[in-house]
Structure formats: structure tokens, C-alpha cells
Design an enzyme around this catalytic site. Structure first.
Site, PDB file in Angstrom:
ATOM      1  N   ASP A  52       0.919  -0.930  -0.165  1.00  0.00           N
ATOM      2  CA  ASP A  52      -0.110   0.152   0.557  1.00  0.00           C
ATOM      3  C   ASP A  52       0.999   0.704  -0.096  1.00  0.00           C
ATOM      4  OD1 ASP A  52      -2.810   1.110   0.678  1.00  0.00           O
ATOM      5  OD2 ASP A  52      -1.476   2.140   1.722  1.00  0.00           O
ATOM      6  N   TYR A  57       3.019  10.191   0.315  1.00  0.00           N
ATOM      7  CA  TYR A  57       3.778   9.526   0.983  1.00  0.00           C
ATOM      8  C   TYR A  57       5.294  10.020   1.325  1.00  0.00           C
ATOM      9  CZ  TYR A  57       0.236   6.362   3.195  1.00  0.00           C
ATOM     10  OH  TYR A  57      -0.848   6.149   3.689  1.00  0.00           O
ATOM     11  N   LYS A  86      -2.227   5.907  -4.105  1.00  0.00           N
ATOM     12  CA  LYS A  86      -3.448   7.160  -3.292  1.00  0.00           C
ATOM     13  C   LYS A  86      -3.015   8.238  -4.126  1.00  0.00           C
ATOM     14  CE  LYS A  86      -4.089   4.974   0.518  1.00  0.00           C
ATOM     15  NZ  LYS A  86      -2.272   4.770   1.196  1.00  0.00           N
ATOM     16  N   HIS A 119      -7.471   9.361  -1.823  1.00  0.00           N
ATOM     17  CA  HIS A 119      -6.878   9.211  -0.183  1.00  0.00           C
ATOM     18  C   HIS A 119      -7.937   9.691   0.435  1.00  0.00           C
ATOM     19  CE1 HIS A 119      -2.526   8.652   1.568  1.00  0.00           C
ATOM     20  NE2 HIS A 119      -3.556   8.662   2.524  1.00  0.00           N
ATOM     21  N   LEU A 220      -3.447  -2.404  13.963  1.00  0.00           N
ATOM     22  CA  LEU A 220      -2.731  -2.455  16.301  1.00  0.00           C
ATOM     23  C   LEU A 220      -3.078  -1.175  16.547  1.00  0.00           C
ATOM     24  CD1 LEU A 220       0.725  -3.748  14.624  1.00  0.00           C
ATOM     25  CD2 LEU A 220      -1.264  -4.965  15.376  1.00  0.00           C
ATOM     26  N   THR A 266      11.189  -4.211  10.660  1.00  0.00           N
ATOM     27  CA  THR A 266      11.807  -5.804  10.536  1.00  0.00           C
ATOM     28  C   THR A 266      11.472  -6.923  10.058  1.00  0.00           C
ATOM     29  OG1 THR A 266      11.486  -6.421  12.583  1.00  0.00           O
ATOM     30  CG2 THR A 266      12.992  -4.450  13.319  1.00  0.00           C
TER      31      THR A 266
END
Ligand SMILES: NC(=O)c1ccc[n+]([C@@H]2O[C@H](COP(=O)([O-])OP(=O)(O)OC[C@H]3O[C@@H](n4cnc5c(N)ncnc54)[C@H](OP(=O)(O)O)[C@@H]3O)[C@@H](O)[C@H]2O)c1
Length: 312
Positions: A52, A57, A86, A119, A220, A266
């Protein structure tokens, strides 16, 4: 009940035969180019096949470099990965949509995209400044274009054959319904913040009924603590099933029928976030009963994002 092995490799069909989106997606909102390259490379090597991106960004070129190198090194075909990017708020004017799409493709080093998203539903003043503001620091919105105008230009991209599916991000159900009703090409995907503290149940039900893939970001809770990662219900389930809290949250998201995006930095975290197994029904019920409600990303209120990488 989803079989555990199916969870990791689950793909969700997109409407209008626009292919399948892998449920587990890797997000590239990473604030520097070198970290973007290593995290993207590690995610591909760990097994992520859904990436994505966004022009906002400012790291599409780094993502593109990592993907080209990673695909070549592992002998993976372009068709075996799913790539999204986006359209930013400053490019909502219909005549700016195709040039913005082509500029993103150029930076990513791709000939076509699997998914292109608007977006946010907020149009900013068109131009090169991605964050146009007046002297008081207030965002300069563009009142001369509607979301319907922008959606029409997105539909035209699908007709070029270089964009298989289109969708919307940071959109409410109230804003989505009129676009859905009037669209010639219906949105295939909706990307919004979702986790146990913001389950977006009504939007999810609408998406399921209309064959729209619901793609959760911040599964998360953006890693913010306190948040879902430290929630006592999640921790207790994690201890019970022998998984980490992150794996419990990600499994819940897939088992309730959403795709998701996560941003492991990571190789070890990339493997952890892919190594999810199905939770028992009683655990899913416990998570569904969590009453805490919290939104972590305010982008839906103004169109202005949280943190943005300062890379190339
Ligand atoms: N449409 C939009 O407006 C929008 C907005 C935001 C994000 N997104 C997309 O969604 C993607 C996902 O972003 P997100 O913030 O939701 O990612 P996320 O993976 O849910 O949260 C990132 C945070 O979680 C931590 N984390 C990742 N894996 C972990 C694990 N296994 N255990 C503990 N902590 C873990 C990371 O910590 P470390 O940094 O320490 O690794 C980081 O702080 C973005 O990259 C972007 O593509 C879209």
C-alpha cells in the site's frame, strides 16, 4: 470458521472481476527512504504480496526500487504482487487525476496498478504544495470540485486498462453511499482506520452487502500505547493461544472479513505479522465485546494526515 493456513494467504475477490486483494497488506508510510527500502524488501521476503503506497508518503520511488530488486532477486512476477497507490487531495480536479496517476506509476517503476484510491474525500487547493495553507495556517480547500467529479476521472482510468480497481479512503458511510449509488464503476475497496476500539461495524456491513473489500489501516491502533496492543482482553487471549497481541489483533481483523495493512519495520516483525492463525470463536466474541472506543488518526476530520515521511 477459517482454517489457520488459509488466514495467512487469504485473498478477497474484488468486484467487477478486478482480481483479488491479499488480506494481509504491507503499508509503506515510513518516514525515510532508506528505512522504506529495507522494510519493503523484508516484507516481500517474508511473504507479503500486497503493498500500500501513496503519493503523499513521498517515498513511492524508494518502494518501487525495493520492489523491483526484490522481485528480481526472488524470481517473483509482477502479477504475483498487488500494488495500491493513492491520489492526493491536491489532485482532485479531474484534469489532474491522470497525470497524478502516471506520475505515481513512474515513481513506482510500474506499468499498471492493481488499485488506485482517492486518499481522502477532502479536495485541497490544486498545485505542487501538498499541504497548502493560508497565512493563519488553515488548510486551503478547493470548493470548485466535488468527489463525484474526481470519481468520474478515476472511472476513466479503469477504462485505460492500466488500473484494475478503484476505491476510496478515509471515507464515512454517509459519504460513500451517494458515490456508490451514482458510480458507473462501483468502488472496489474502502480503506479506513479499524481495530477493536473502532470496529466501523456499520460501514463493514455495507461493504459486505455491496461487494466492497474493507481494508483496515491501524489494525494495531498505529502501535500507540495505551491502545489495542496493550488491551487486557487482547493480552489475555494472546497468552491463552500462544500468540503475540499483534497477531491476535491481525487474526481478528481477517476473521471478521476485512483486509488489513500493517507496517513492520524489521524482518522479524514482518514474519510475526504474517504468522497469524485463526482464533477460536469465544476469543472473537470477547474481542467484539470490548467497549473502549478510540480513533487514533484524525485525517478523516480535515484531510490533513498525521506524520508524513520527509524522503525524496
Ligand atoms: N488511508 C490513510 O489515511 C492511512 C492512514 C494511515 C496509514 N495508512 C496505511 O496503513 C499502513 C499501516 O499503518 P499503521 O500505522 O496502521 O501500521 P501498524 O502496523 O498498525 O502500526 C504501526 C505501528 O505498530 C508497530 N508494530 C508493527 N508491528 C508490530 C508488532 N508485531 N508488535 C508490536 N508493534 C508493532 C510499529 O512499531 P515499530 O515502528 O516500532 O515497528 C508502529 O509503531 C500505513 O503504512 C499506510 O500504508 C493509511
Amino acid at each position: 470458521m477459517i482454517d489457520s493456513s488459509e488466514l495467512r494467504t487469504k485473498r478477497m475477490p474484488l468486484s467487477h472481476g478486478a482480481g483479488q486483494i491479499p488480506a494481509l497488506g504491507f503499508g509503506t508510510l515510513i518516514p525515510d527512504a532508506a528505512a522504506t527500502i529495507s522494510a519493503t524488501r523484508d516484507a516481500l521476503a517474508a511473504g507479503f504480496r500486497h503493498f500500500d503506497c501513496a503519493e503523499r508518503y513521498r517515498n513511492e520511488q524508494a518502494v518501487g526500487e525495493a520492489l523491483q530488486a526484490g522481485l528480481a532477486a526472488a524470481g517473483i512476477a509482477r502479477e504475483d504482487i498487488f500494488v495500491t497507490t493513492k491520489l492526493w487531495n491536491t489532485n482532485h480536479r479531474p484534469e489532474r487525476v491522470k497525470p497524478a496517476f502516471e506520475a505515481s506509476l513512474g515513481r513506482l517503476g510500474l506499468n499498471d496498478l492493481d488499485l488506485y484510491l482517492i486518499h481522502t474525500p477532502f479536495a485541497f487547493q490544486p498545485g505542487d504544495d501538498q499541504d497548502p495553507r493560508d497565512q493563519s495556517g488553515d488548510i486551503l480547500y478547493d470548493r470548485g470540485v466535488t468527489l463525484f467529479d474526481t470519481w468520474g476521472a478515476m472511472e476513466n482510468l479503469v477504462n485505460t486498462g492500466r488500473c484494475r480497481a478503484i476505491g476510496l479512503s478515509d471515507i464515512s458511510l454517509k459519504e460513500l453511499v451517494p458515490i456508490y449509488d451514482s458510480a458507473r464503476i462501483k468502488p472496489a475497496v474502502v480503506q479506513v482506520e479499524a481495530h477493536p476500539y473502532l470496529p466501523e461495524t456499520e460501514l463493514l456491513e455495507f461493504c459486505k452487502a455491496k461487494d466492497i473489500a474493507f481494508l483496515a489501516f491501524a489494525p494495531l491502533g498505529h502501535g500507540i500505547k495505551p491502545g489495542p496492543l496493550e488491551d487486557p482482553v487482547i493480552s489475555a487471549i494472546a497468552a491463552r493461544v500462544g500468540k503475540t497481541p499483534a497477531q491476535v489483533l491481525l487474526a481478528w481483523a481477517v476473521q471478521r472479513g476485512t483486509a488489513l495493512l500493517t507496517t513492520p519495520r524489521t524482518a522479524a516483525r514482518a514474519r510475526e505479522n504474517l504468522n497469524i492463525t485463526a482464533l477460536p470463536e469465544d476469543a472473537l466474541d470477547e474481542i467484539n465485546r470490548i467497549q473502549t472506543r478510540q480513533r487514533f488518526n484524525e485525517v478523516v476530520n480535515t484531510g490533513s494526515p498525521g506524520f508524513i515521511p520527509q524522503g525524496r
